[in-house]
Design an enzyme around this catalytic site. Structure first.
Site, PDB file in Angstrom:
ATOM      1  N   GLU A 185       5.949   8.279   1.135  1.00 49.46           N
ATOM      2  CA  GLU A 185       4.579   8.388   1.636  1.00 49.46           C
ATOM      3  C   GLU A 185       4.404   9.643   2.487  1.00 49.46           C
ATOM      4  O   GLU A 185       5.371  10.249   2.968  1.00 49.46           O
ATOM      5  CB  GLU A 185       4.226   7.132   2.455  1.00 49.46           C
ATOM      6  CG  GLU A 185       2.814   7.078   3.000  1.00 49.46           C
ATOM      7  CD  GLU A 185       1.723   7.216   1.935  1.00 49.46           C
ATOM      8  OE1 GLU A 185       1.543   8.338   1.416  1.00 49.46           O
ATOM      9  OE2 GLU A 185       1.047   6.206   1.640  1.00 49.46           O
ATOM     10  N   HIS A 203       3.857  -0.595  -3.327  1.00 49.61           N
ATOM     11  CA  HIS A 203       4.686  -1.636  -2.719  1.00 49.61           C
ATOM     12  C   HIS A 203       3.838  -2.811  -2.249  1.00 49.61           C
ATOM     13  O   HIS A 203       2.613  -2.708  -2.097  1.00 49.61           O
ATOM     14  CB  HIS A 203       5.477  -1.064  -1.540  1.00 49.61           C
ATOM     15  CG  HIS A 203       4.587  -0.515  -0.460  1.00 49.61           C
ATOM     16  ND1 HIS A 203       3.942  -1.310   0.456  1.00 49.61           N
ATOM     17  CD2 HIS A 203       4.223   0.760  -0.172  1.00 49.61           C
ATOM     18  CE1 HIS A 203       3.216  -0.562   1.270  1.00 49.61           C
ATOM     19  NE2 HIS A 203       3.359   0.705   0.904  1.00 49.61           N
TER      20      HIS A 203
END
Length: 365
Positions: A246, A173
């Site tokens: 994550e 990202h």
């Protein structure tokens, strides 16, 4: 994909017991439910039990051809076969003994096999195949139908791959407020900065002509926003996969390395030395690897031989690269990934994976 979980559904029967007989078997991926292979065959004149055992044997063979190290769950509506193969009932009929021995020999070559009884209403796919085979046997036909299984998983080591690979493009990202300050950013849903949104658009333009078939994104906002930019540029659909989120950094979320080192130096040293150690209240890299591996397995089934963009985070992308290379877990400490960087791995059904690019940031220049 060694060690994946497969489901075998098998059935068999005869018209008359004994009579014109046949069996049907299929293998599903346990994660997605997708049928990976199936086989049905008429076997002439036989009893229901013989046909049921023949269906089981063929189902186990199909599973072994897909992944010899698989964990297999067998589902059958034959109480007799399930109880005998589970070791709870004795095998008394002499016709059943060699069939049971053959099934056990194949099962022993797999990672593990468990047997479960299901009502006929939950075994309709195998029942349909078996009935087609019995119908053919009743017509006096030697009949067989199969859908070939994927190529077997190769042994470790290098071998030439000939199949079309499944390609994963791995995009971290864009920038967030926490990444700017090099803070632990795990499951907290922090947004992209203005720079991060610009980086996502730059990545989208770089991927515009990459012929992406699908986009799979972490559920966290910073990845969803990055994925949406690529979807707008490419037209590829986006699917959220929780397994690519994550690592949960627990009590360290939002802190810098220096702050953690001051507050809990022993825990930080242990975490840096051992991927099996988790931050307080968080998740270890070893735990994260299990769900990332599961997410990849699902992707490989859903998007076989396609080009898929995975929009994720530092840890999941490193774990995917580690798996591709067959590297030990401590290799994670030797990789660096920039925000909005691109990496690429090709996964072959009949050969090893191939890392094609890592931490490419040329599109951000």
């Amino acid at each position: 994909m060694t060690g994946r979980k497969l489901i075998v559904e098998a059935d068999g029967g005869s018209r008359g017991n004994p009579g014109p007989a046949g069996y049907g078997s299929l293998v599903r991926d346990a994660l997605t439910g997708e049928v990976l292979a199936e086989h049905a065959r008429s076997i002439g004149h036989a009893t229901n039990n013989v046909a049921e055992y023949r269906g089981l044997i063929e189902g186990l063979r199909l599973a072994a051809s897909i992944d010899a190290g698989a964990r297999v769950e067998v589902r059958m509506d034959s109480k007799l076969v399930v109880e005998q193969m589970s070791g709870r009932w004795k095998i008394k009929h002499p016709d059943m003994v060699p069939l049971a021995l053959e099934a056990r020999e194949i099962a022993a070559s797999l990672g593990s096999v468990a047997y479960g009884w299901v009502p006929r209403a939950r075994n309709t796919a195998a029942d349909r195949l078996a009935n087609e085979a019995m119908d053919a046997a009743a017509r006096g036909e030697e009949w067989e139908r199969s859908a070939a299984a994927p190529a077997p998983v190769p042994a470790p080591g290098w071998s030439g791959a000939t199949t079309t690979p499944t390609t994963t493009l791995l995009l971290r990202h864009g920038e967030t407020p926490l990444s700017v300050e090099r803070r632990f950013a795990g499951t907290g849903d922090v947004p992209l900065t203005g720079t991060g949104r610009a980086q996502a658009r730059a990545a989208a333009q770089a991927l515009k002509t990459a012929e992406i078939d699908a986009i799979v994104s972490s559920p966290l906002a910073r990845c969803r926003a990055t994925a949406d930019e690529v979807a707008a540029a490419t037209g590829a659909p986006v699917r959220v996969e929780p397994g690519f989120r994550e690592t949960d950094f627990g009590a360290w979320e939002g802190l810098t390395f220096a702050e953690v080192g001051e507050r809990d130096p022993d825990a930080l040293r242990a975490w840096l030395a051992d991927p099996g150690v988790a931050p307080p209240g968080g998740e270890s890299f070893t735990q994260a690897a299990r769900r990332v591996d599961t997410a990849l397995d699902k992707l490989m089934v859903r998007h076989r031989q396609q080009r898929v963009l995975v929009v994720s985070h530092v840890t999941p992308i490193k774990l995917l690269v580690r798996r591709a290379l067959g590297a030990p877990m401590d290799a994670l400490y030797r990789m660096h990934l920039d925000v909005a960087s691109l990496s690429s791995v090709q996964w072959y059904a009949d050969g090893p994976a191939s890392l094609r690019a890592f931490n490419d940031t040329h599109h951000l220049d």
